[in-house]
Design a protein around this motif. Structure first.
Motif, PDB file in Angstrom:
ATOM      1  N   ASN A 201      -1.509   4.230   1.657  1.00 22.69           N
ATOM      2  CA  ASN A 201      -1.565   3.598   2.977  1.00 22.69           C
ATOM      3  C   ASN A 201      -1.753   4.595   4.118  1.00 22.69           C
ATOM      4  O   ASN A 201      -1.865   4.198   5.275  1.00 22.69           O
ATOM      5  CB  ASN A 201      -0.300   2.768   3.230  1.00 22.69           C
ATOM      6  CG  ASN A 201      -0.287   1.489   2.418  1.00 22.69           C
ATOM      7  OD1 ASN A 201      -1.343   0.983   2.014  1.00 22.69           O
ATOM      8  ND2 ASN A 201       0.900   0.958   2.137  1.00 22.69           N
TER       9      ASN A 201
ATOM     10  N   ILE B  93      -1.222   2.195   7.291  1.00 19.15           N
ATOM     11  CA  ILE B  93      -1.185   0.730   7.226  1.00 19.15           C
ATOM     12  C   ILE B  93       0.254   0.316   6.981  1.00 19.15           C
ATOM     13  O   ILE B  93       0.840   0.653   5.945  1.00 19.15           O
ATOM     14  CB  ILE B  93      -2.094   0.202   6.107  1.00 19.15           C
ATOM     15  CG1 ILE B  93      -3.544   0.645   6.353  1.00 19.15           C
ATOM     16  CG2 ILE B  93      -2.012  -1.317   6.009  1.00 19.15           C
ATOM     17  CD1 ILE B  93      -4.476   0.343   5.206  1.00 19.15           C
TER      18      ILE B  93
ATOM     19  N   GLU C 239       3.680  -1.704   6.202  1.00 22.82           N
ATOM     20  CA  GLU C 239       4.143  -2.740   5.280  1.00 22.82           C
ATOM     21  C   GLU C 239       5.378  -3.459   5.826  1.00 22.82           C
ATOM     22  O   GLU C 239       5.956  -4.304   5.146  1.00 22.82           O
ATOM     23  CB  GLU C 239       4.489  -2.111   3.917  1.00 22.82           C
ATOM     24  CG  GLU C 239       3.285  -1.583   3.134  1.00 22.82           C
ATOM     25  CD  GLU C 239       2.380  -2.698   2.621  1.00 22.82           C
ATOM     26  OE1 GLU C 239       2.848  -3.852   2.567  1.00 22.82           O
ATOM     27  OE2 GLU C 239       1.212  -2.422   2.299  1.00 22.82           O
TER      28      GLU C 239
END
Length: 206
Positions: free
Chosen positions: A129, A86, A88
């Motif tokens: 993540n 994921i 950022e």
């Protein structure tokens, strides 16, 4: 004369069934890819099918490709692994990104970079993540993915399927008409045979 018809009929039926199976397979593929395109990915038993849009991982992962990934614990990830995480970064924050792990820093964060990129990703990827570990490309599935990604390709595929459906219904209709005709002929022959037999019996009785 009836023997050749009996031999041809099963072959035509097989062809009709094969055409129908092809039609249903294509319809199934369209449904599956429509679902995949509207979701994050297609998952089975800890393995996932993901769509990679960009060329950041070329030539390892071509742009517009489906890849097979699996669930992974961040502690099992090593340098040179390709991971899905994921992001950022400001450009794609909250979205999935698939890049190669260059190294792991002193904080345990993963420094990643696309094989086709000059600079490393920023900020580093935190362990929480990390989502998936890349396994391999799916070239056959990607072919259909690219085909359906194009409005023209999607339209041609739909037209092709409609054509196959029309062929199947035409073959099936002709077969049914021939069967009905043959059944009528058989019925007429049977009735005529029975009539002649009855006439013969009546003459014998006299």
């Amino acid at each position: 004369m009836s023997e050749p018809t009996k031999q041809r009929k099963p072959i035509k039926k097989i062809i009709s069934d094969v055409v129908f199976a092809v039609i249903m397979s294509f319809l199934g593929i369209i449904v599956i890819f429509s679902i995949i395109e509207k979701t994050v990915g297609f998952s089975i038993s800890g393995h996932h099918l993901l769509w990679v849009k960009t060329n950041s991982m070329e030539t390892t992962i071509p742009a517009q490709s489906y890849i097979l990934v699996k669930d992974v614990d961040a502690k099992d990830v090593k340098p040179n692994d390709i991971i899905t995480f994921i992001s950022e970064s400001e450009q794609i924050k909250g979205n999935y990104n698939t890049h190669r792990v260059v190294r792991i820093d002193e904080n345990g964060d993963f420094i990643t970079k696309g094989d086709n990129c000059i600079s490393e990703d920023y900020p580093p990827v935190k362990a929480e993540n990390v989502v998936y570990l890349y396994e391999r490309n799916m070239p056959f599935v990607s072919f259909f993915g690219r085909l359906f990604a194009s409005p023209l390709g999607y339209g041609l595929t739909v037209v092709g399927i409609i054509g196959l459906v029309a062929v199947w219904f035409t073959l099936d209709y002709k077969d049914r008409k021939k069967e009905q005709k043959q059944e009528l002929i058989n019925k007429m022959v049977k009735e005529e045979v029975e009539r002649l037999e009855n006439e013969a019996k009546n003459k014998d009785n006299k």
